[in-house]
Design a protein around this motif. Structure first.
Motif, short mmCIF file in Angstrom:
data_model
loop_
_atom_site.label_atom_id
_atom_site.label_comp_id
_atom_site.label_asym_id
_atom_site.label_seq_id
_atom_site.Cartn_x
_atom_site.Cartn_y
_atom_site.Cartn_z
N GLY A 107 0.79 -1.23 0.00
CA GLY A 107 0.00 0.00 0.00
C GLY A 107 0.81 1.27 0.00
O GLY A 107 0.35 2.30 0.50
N ALA A 108 2.02 1.24 -0.57
CA ALA A 108 2.84 2.45 -0.69
C ALA A 108 2.44 3.22 -1.93
O ALA A 108 1.53 2.83 -2.67
CB ALA A 108 4.32 2.07 -0.74
N VAL A 109 3.11 4.35 -2.18
CA VAL A 109 2.94 5.09 -3.43
C VAL A 109 4.30 5.25 -4.09
O VAL A 109 5.34 5.27 -3.42
CB VAL A 109 2.30 6.48 -3.22
CG1 VAL A 109 0.90 6.34 -2.65
CG2 VAL A 109 3.17 7.37 -2.33
N GLY A 110 4.29 5.36 -5.41
CA GLY A 110 5.52 5.60 -6.16
C GLY A 110 5.30 6.69 -7.18
O GLY A 110 4.20 6.84 -7.71
N PHE A 111 6.33 7.49 -7.45
CA PHE A 111 6.23 8.55 -8.45
C PHE A 111 7.61 8.87 -8.99
O PHE A 111 8.63 8.51 -8.39
CB PHE A 111 5.55 9.81 -7.89
CG PHE A 111 6.21 10.38 -6.65
CD1 PHE A 111 7.23 11.31 -6.74
CD2 PHE A 111 5.78 10.00 -5.39
CE1 PHE A 111 7.83 11.84 -5.61
CE2 PHE A 111 6.36 10.52 -4.24
CZ PHE A 111 7.39 11.45 -4.36
N THR A 112 7.63 9.53 -10.15
CA THR A 112 8.88 9.95 -10.79
C THR A 112 8.91 11.46 -10.82
O THR A 112 7.98 12.11 -11.27
CB THR A 112 8.97 9.40 -12.22
OG1 THR A 112 8.79 7.98 -12.20
CG2 THR A 112 10.33 9.73 -12.83
N LEU A 113 10.01 12.02 -10.34
CA LEU A 113 10.14 13.48 -10.26
C LEU A 113 11.56 13.85 -10.66
O LEU A 113 12.52 13.39 -10.04
CB LEU A 113 9.85 13.93 -8.82
CG LEU A 113 9.78 15.43 -8.55
CD1 LEU A 113 8.66 16.07 -9.35
CD2 LEU A 113 9.56 15.67 -7.06
N GLY A 114 11.69 14.64 -11.72
CA GLY A 114 13.03 15.04 -12.16
C GLY A 114 13.89 13.87 -12.54
O GLY A 114 15.09 13.85 -12.27
N ASN A 115 13.29 12.84 -13.15
CA ASN A 115 14.01 11.64 -13.59
C ASN A 115 14.54 10.80 -12.43
O ASN A 115 15.42 9.96 -12.60
CB ASN A 115 15.16 11.99 -14.54
CG ASN A 115 15.29 10.96 -15.64
OD1 ASN A 115 14.33 10.31 -16.03
ND2 ASN A 115 16.50 10.80 -16.16
N VAL A 116 14.00 11.04 -11.23
CA VAL A 116 14.33 10.23 -10.05
C VAL A 116 13.08 9.51 -9.61
O VAL A 116 11.98 10.06 -9.63
CB VAL A 116 14.88 11.12 -8.90
CG1 VAL A 116 15.13 10.28 -7.65
CG2 VAL A 116 16.15 11.84 -9.34
#
Length: 341
Positions: A303-312
């Motif tokens: 139940g975590a979240v994941g995202f991409t920000l600034g190629n990280v």
């Protein structure tokens, strides 16, 4: 979420078994770093989205309460609170989020009474507040489309919601037109019904993989073409090919994982597969192959979240049994593992 060729080198086999990469052991492929904690409550089953150079996390369940708050994050400024979902919107967990242009849309999920929801709310940073949008209702208003644990994605200026759970696992697909503020039925997901799957988008194609139904983790993997409204089956994510060895070590079937995308490759990590998982996999759509990378270095969770920000790539929140998390980790799949950071 990734596939890549799996090759066994003779020397590696003599020393430590088969490697899934031709240059190094899995433990050295990719590097995780722990960063500053979420400014709000620890939580699981939240949503995340990215607009421009800013990531947002909100809603979820903290072990006692369902939440409606939202926070934004930039590596330079850290965490800042933004407007909560309005009082007219139920606090919720297990919702979905998608971004169309410069506007995020958050909806569905489950409230404190256990009701499945179908409402949607939009947030545009330049406005700084939430607005009510059309609920997920199709041409037949009597058809209940309320759900939790669905997936959502945006393609070519439209939003999509698929799968999820409402009195059983689902496989329907609905397209949202922001210009009309309306929902339209699309070709149903052609894989097996599921909840707690993940979805990601690479080059105007969407992918749905993992998930669970009837206590069985799903191994089928599908690609969606919006122009044709068509689903194409890809290689399964388990060792099911007796004639080739590329899938001999495949072990990514799970539920309630996170997904992120970088440089036209996708990644899945954590989730539930019998117990809680820390496994991380990379998918290459050019080869339709998965490669196992360095496992998540925090506590195993679901139940975590994941995202991409600034190629990280970033992973945050989630739960392990009765523990709820507010930590934040970054992941670089192209870095060699460093035990000192």
């Amino acid at each position: 979420m990734q596939k890549a060729g799996i090759y066994c080198w003779i020397l590696a086999a003599l020393l430590a078994g088969c490697s899934k990469d031709d240059s190094s052991d899995d433990d050295d492929n990719g590097n995780w770093r722990e960063l500053s904690e979420l400014a709000g409550d620890p939580r699981a089953e939240a949503v995340s989205f990215v607009i421009g150079d800013t990531a947002y996390i909100g809603t979820g369940f903290n072990g006692e309460d369902y939440l409606r708050d939202f926070l934004k994050y930039t590596p330079r400024s850290g965490w800042t609170q933004i407007a909560d979902l309005p009082a007219a919107a139920d606090a919720r967990s297990s919702a979905v989020a998608m971004v169309i242009g410069q506007t995020a849309y958050v909806g569905t999920g489950q409230n404190e009474l256990g009701y499945r929801l179908n409402d949607f709310w939009s947030y545009t940073p330049s406005k700084g507040y939430w607005e009510k949008k059309a609920s997920l209702i199709g041409p037949n208003p009597s058809l209940e489309l309320n759900r939790k644990d669905a997936v959502a994605f945006a393609l070519k200026g439209n939003g999509y919601v698929a799968t999820g759970y409402h009195n059983g696992a689902l496989k329907d697909v609905w397209m949202y037109s922001p210009g009309e503020d309306k929902w339209y039925p699309r070709q149903s997901f052609e894989g097996t019904k599921r909840t707690e799957a993940v979805a990601f988008v690479i080059q105007d194609k969407a992918y749905i993989v993992t998930g669970v139904n009837n206590s069985e983790n799903k191994i089928d993997f599908w690609e969606y073409h919006p122009d044709e409204d068509d689903w194409v089956e890809l290689r399964e994510i388990a060792n099911t090919n007796d004639d080739q060895d590329y899938d001999d070590d495949y072990d990514m079937a799970c539920s309630n994982a996170v997904a992120f995308v970088k440089n036209n490759k996708a990644y899945i990590s954590t989730g539930t597969k019998g117990g809680l998982s820390k496994l991380t996999w990379e998918y290459n759509p050019a080869t339709d192959m998965w490669l196992q990378l360095r496992e998540f270095e925090g506590v195993a969770r679901t139940g975590a979240v994941g995202f991409t920000l600034g190629n990280v790539l970033y992973l945050s929140t989630g739960r392990s049994s009765g523990s709820y998390f507010d930590d934040l980790y970054s992941f670089d799949p192209d870095e060699t593992y460093n035990e000192d950071d």
